[in-house]
Motif scaffolding. Structure first.
Motif, PDB file in Angstrom:
ATOM      1  N   ALA A 140       0.527  -1.203   0.044  1.00 54.56           N
ATOM      2  CA  ALA A 140       0.042   0.458  -0.599  1.00 54.56           C
ATOM      3  C   ALA A 140       0.475   0.828   0.077  1.00 54.56           C
ATOM      4  CB  ALA A 140      -0.949  -0.442   1.498  1.00 54.56           C
ATOM      5  N   GLN A 170      -0.284   7.161   1.927  1.00 55.43           N
ATOM      6  CA  GLN A 170      -1.472   7.814   1.640  1.00 55.43           C
ATOM      7  C   GLN A 170      -2.649   8.412   3.282  1.00 55.43           C
ATOM      8  OE1 GLN A 170      -3.974   5.383  -0.773  1.00 55.43           O
ATOM      9  NE2 GLN A 170      -5.545   7.100  -0.830  1.00 55.43           N
ATOM     10  N   TRP A 202      -0.604   0.049  -4.239  1.00 57.97           N
ATOM     11  CA  TRP A 202      -1.578   0.225  -3.813  1.00 57.97           C
ATOM     12  C   TRP A 202      -2.329   1.316  -3.675  1.00 57.97           C
ATOM     13  CZ3 TRP A 202      -4.375  -3.641  -7.173  1.00 57.97           C
ATOM     14  CH2 TRP A 202      -3.877  -4.469  -7.401  1.00 57.97           C
ATOM     15  N   ALA A 203      -3.194   2.142  -3.877  1.00 58.66           N
ATOM     16  CA  ALA A 203      -3.750   2.777  -3.125  1.00 58.66           C
ATOM     17  C   ALA A 203      -5.184   2.624  -2.967  1.00 58.66           C
ATOM     18  CB  ALA A 203      -3.769   4.448  -4.221  1.00 58.66           C
ATOM     19  N   SER A 204      -5.769   3.680  -1.814  1.00 58.03           N
ATOM     20  CA  SER A 204      -7.577   2.847  -1.687  1.00 58.03           C
ATOM     21  C   SER A 204      -8.119   4.281  -1.592  1.00 58.03           C
ATOM     22  CB  SER A 204      -7.049   2.326  -0.609  1.00 58.03           C
ATOM     23  OG  SER A 204      -6.896   3.071   0.763  1.00 58.03           O
ATOM     24  N   SER A 218      -7.285  -0.464  -4.551  1.00 60.08           N
ATOM     25  CA  SER A 218      -7.400  -1.563  -3.858  1.00 60.08           C
ATOM     26  C   SER A 218      -8.237  -1.009  -2.577  1.00 60.08           C
ATOM     27  CB  SER A 218      -6.346  -2.499  -3.390  1.00 60.08           C
ATOM     28  OG  SER A 218      -6.804  -3.264  -1.881  1.00 60.08           O
ATOM     29  N   ARG A 227      -5.302  -8.077   0.609  1.00 64.79           N
ATOM     30  CA  ARG A 227      -5.202  -6.952   1.333  1.00 64.79           C
ATOM     31  C   ARG A 227      -5.157  -7.271   2.783  1.00 64.79           C
ATOM     32  NH1 ARG A 227      -5.053  -0.950   0.167  1.00 64.79           N
ATOM     33  NH2 ARG A 227      -4.413  -0.016   1.655  1.00 64.79           N
ATOM     34  N   ASN A 266      -3.729  -5.751   6.632  1.00 66.23           N
ATOM     35  CA  ASN A 266      -3.474  -4.748   7.242  1.00 66.23           C
ATOM     36  C   ASN A 266      -3.070  -5.170   9.183  1.00 66.23           C
ATOM     37  OD1 ASN A 266      -5.842  -3.729   5.740  1.00 66.23           O
ATOM     38  ND2 ASN A 266      -5.027  -1.830   6.454  1.00 66.23           N
ATOM     39  N   ILE A 281      -1.258  -7.618  -0.995  1.00 61.34           N
ATOM     40  CA  ILE A 281      -0.918  -5.918  -1.058  1.00 61.34           C
ATOM     41  C   ILE A 281      -0.835  -5.790   0.904  1.00 61.34           C
ATOM     42  CG2 ILE A 281      -2.420  -3.980  -1.149  1.00 61.34           C
ATOM     43  CD1 ILE A 281      -4.060  -5.123  -3.001  1.00 61.34           C
ATOM     44  N   ASP A 291       0.168  -3.588   3.811  1.00 60.97           N
ATOM     45  CA  ASP A 291      -0.257  -2.162   4.358  1.00 60.97           C
ATOM     46  C   ASP A 291      -0.449  -1.961   5.347  1.00 60.97           C
ATOM     47  OD1 ASP A 291      -0.807   0.252   5.156  1.00 60.97           O
ATOM     48  OD2 ASP A 291      -3.188   0.160   4.420  1.00 60.97           O
TER      49      ASP A 291
END
Length: 301
Positions: A6, A9, A35-37, A86, A236, A238, A272, A274
């Motif tokens: 990630a 961001q 990746w950006a959300s 994502s 993804r 976290n 992914i 993050d």
């Protein structure tokens, strides 16, 4: 196995310096993607609970940079990593605007876009952008239909009760039709992935649940006459890195990587990672990315 990250961001990482540094160092580390959300606001009295943890939105989400801008910056300082969303909340954007924003990133990056779309979970955010919460699934399907038309050959035309595209040339086109990865965890969402997505953007849930959901996707693909083997599962995660914890919520690097390795055995083809909720600064985030990449590379040989 592909490992993505990630891009900085939100929270303490919502800064140009963080985006530039992490994006620049991602490629030499061997990471496959950035990746950006998508997040708009933090309601003081939310109508809907956050779908994770205790139902409260993470404190770091109070500050959130625009995903299109962040990926454009990342594109400018990289040359090989894929650039993905994502996920974008597809219903917030008129399809012609969404297509233009995604296509711009694809063109500026030399064809490196992976488009991940979802429905979102917050009715407060829908209200803020003036989009009805009701019938959002139908709007989502219509958005996907419109994107396929816009990314097809000119002239483009599209007729729907929500939008009308009069026969037009819509340029530029993506370098190739971007892969469309769809999020969601309900029966309807999973079946939509199987019917029309290129893959599923999943979350780190207990492995039996992950496997069961993936089977729904694959069955829906078969019923639609598609090859389920052509679909990708992208998870993804976290991770909250702690000395003692139980993945997929928290745990040590080794414990969490063991969980991800099991997820790969269950069908996941890309992760992914993050770290913006657990890392203390840019260097810590990069160190965690390196540690996970090294551990997973060893486990998944």
């Amino acid at each position: 196995m592909r490992i993505g990250l990630a891009v900085p961001q939100y929270g303490r990482f919502a800064a140009l310096s963080s985006v530039l540094r992490v994006a620049r160092e991602a490629e030499p580390m061997g990471l496959h993607s950035l990746w950006a959300s998508d997040r708009l606001l933090t309601p003081l009295a939310p109508k809907d609970p956050y779908p994770g943890g205790d139902g409260h939105m993470p404190e770091a989400y109070r500050v959130y940079l625009d995903p299109f801008a962040v990926l454009s910056v990342a594109a400018s300082v990289t040359s090989t990593v894929r650039l993905g969303t994502s996920v974008l909340n597809a219903c917030w954007y008129p399809p012609v605007v969404l297509a233009r924003s995604l296509t711009t990133i694809d063109r500026l990056s030399g064809g490196r876009l992976d488009a991940g779309l979802g429905l979102g979970w917050s009715s407060d955010e829908y209200a803020a952008v003036g989009v009805p919460w009701r019938d959002r699934g139908k709007r989502y399907d219509a958005t996907l239909d419109a994107l396929e038309a816009i990314w097809g050959a000119d002239p483009v035309s599209f007729e729907h009760e929500l939008w009308t595209i009069t026969p037009s040339n819509i340029q530029p086109k993506p370098a190739r039709r971007p892969p469309l990865y769809l999020g969601g965890f309900t029966e309807a969402a999973l079946r939509r992935v199987g019917r029309r997505g290129d893959g599923w953007l999943a979350a780190p849930v207990p492995l039996p649940v992950l496997t069961s959901m993936w089977q729904v996707v694959r069955r829906a693909a078969e019923e639609a006459g598609r090859d389920p083997g052509g679909l990708r599962m992208i998870v993804r995660a976290n991770p909250m890195i702690t000395e003692h914890g139980t993945p997929p919520g928290s745990g040590s690097v080794a414990d969490y990587c063991a969980y991800l390795a099991d997820a790969a055995e269950a069908g996941a083809q890309e992760f992914i990672l993050d770290f913006q909720q657990t890392a203390t600064d840019d260097q810590h985030l990069l160190d965690l990315a390196a540690a996970f990449t090294s551990d997973l590379s060893t486990r998944l040989k």
